[in-house]
Design an enzyme around this catalytic site. Structure first.
Site: not given
Ligand code: GLA
Length: 376
Positions: A112-113, A138, A210, A341
């Site tokens: 995640n971010r 990721h 994922h 996830e």
């Molecule tokens: C994750 C992110 C999404 C996107 C996908 C891949 O689940 O939360 O925003 O980036 O991966 O496309």
């Protein structure tokens, strides 16, 4: 009394030993019943890439590559006994080298971010790769989904151990992180994923898988007709960059309320951009608990998600747009599959109120997640 107990223990231990010996010798003698087989799949970074097939006693078959630890297929029967693949994936390595959005892969060092691709530990600021606009997503440009893992298949069970040493400074992260992921396909049709890691400098760690599921087994059907239940009273609302605002918001009565099962398509129009949110799981223990159930009436299949993690990212495949084709040439359209996830919350390194993702030298990171696909 004591002697009788000791004797009984020794007899039991001995028969267990005999049972273990005979099962291992029969599995080496008869390769046709081997729980894990492998084939050469290609080369990446000068390393050998293989595709492993895990098979259980019910004939359920999961394929996993040591490239990215990717689960490439999960063949399982529907209500009529017809087997099909319930995850997005490709038959050949080239499909993955074209960088599909993390199909089936192990994600890290931080799933995640992380906002503005930066975080601070004590007084030191770390700058990570910004690979999603200004954000880090990721694990960066070359996360664990794009590296070759060392693989050790089990001799006796449908299990594959993957290890990877993520070097100090890789994608900007501090510390040499030594990671092990063990995938096991059980005879109860579960894919068990056991993650562990150790570091030599304090670092954030948030590992996940994922996989994209479409329980109908056919990407021509969207997942909007699947029903989802998530045991979460709250979720983490996000800003325009998909970074949590820090608030834990009640799901009650809104489009994020999956406490009772709902069709995914029912309220998706009320969520701009579709679902791509972290749910705050209602945990009662630190053990493996059932946190979500996905079901599909076309195939009669269901997926149960169990985890030790505090969060679950529900991503409804919003960015899929038909530009990628699966191995049978069918375009993978928006909402063709979804991800569940298991994780710690996004941007935790910058959100002191969220459960910590920091791993320190001398500590051991361990999390467990289990996906179970069965019939309703
Ligand atoms: C994750 C992110 C999404 C996107 C996908 C891949 O689940 O939360 O925003 O980036 O991966 O496309």
């Amino acid at each position: 009394m004591k002697t009788t107990k000791l004797l009984a223990f020794l007899v039991a231990a001995n028969s267990l030993l005999i049972a273990c010996n005979s099962s291992s010798s029969s599995s080496t003698a008869d390769t046709s019943t081997k729980a894990v087989t492998s084939m050469h799949w290609g080369n990446v970074d000068g390393k050998d890439v293989k595709l492993y097939t895990l098979t259980n006693k019910n004939g359920v078959e999961i394929k996993i590559s040591n490239y990215g630890g990717i689960v490439t297929s999960w063949m399982t029967p529907d209500k009529n006994g017809k087997k099909s693949n319930v995850v997005l994936g490709f038959d050949s390595l080239s499909g993955y080298l074209a960088k599909p959005p993390y199909f089936g892969a192990i994600i890290g060092r931080y799933g995640n971010r992380i906002g503005n691709a930066t975080f601070k530990i004590d007084t030191t600021t770390y700058q990570l790769a910004a690979n999603d606009g200004k954000q880090h997503l990721h694990g960066g440009n070359k996360g664990y989904d794009k590296v070759v893992w060392e693989a050790q298949p089990s001799d006796s069970t449908a299990s594959l151990m993957l290890t990877y040493l993520s070097k100090d400074g890789e994608e900007g992260y501090p510390g040499n992180l030594s990671i092990t992921v063990v995938y096991t396909l059980t005879d109860a049709d579960e894919l068990l994923m056991e993650y562990s890691a150790e570091t030599d400098k304090t670092t954030p760690v948030n590992l996940t898988n994922h996989s994209y599921f479409n329980l109908t087994g056919d990407v021509a059907n969207t997942i909007l007709g699947h029903q989802l239940q998530v045991h979460a009273d709250k979720y983490t609302p996000v800003d325009a960059g998909l970074i949590p605002t820090g608030e834990l918001k009640a799901v009650k009565d809104g489009p994020f309320d999956f406490l009772q099962p709902h069709h995914i398509g029912e309220r998706i129009a009320q969520v701009p951009g579709g679902y791509d949110h972290n749910f705050v799981l209602n945990r009662t223990t630190a053990n493996l608990e059932l946190v979500a159930t996905l079901s599909d009436s076309i195939s009669g299949r269901k997926l149960e998600v169990y985890t030790t993690e505090p969060g679950l990212q529900f991503y409804s495949g919003n960015f899929l747009d038909g530009s990628i084709k699966n191995s049978s040439g069918k375009p993978i359209q928006q909402y063709a599959a979804l991800c569940l996830e298991t994780q710690h919350f996004p941007d935790s390194p910058n959100k002191p109120a969220f459960p910590s993702t920091l791993l320190k030298p001398g500590e051991k990171y361990t999390t467990v997640t289990k996906y179970k696909v069965s019939l309703q």
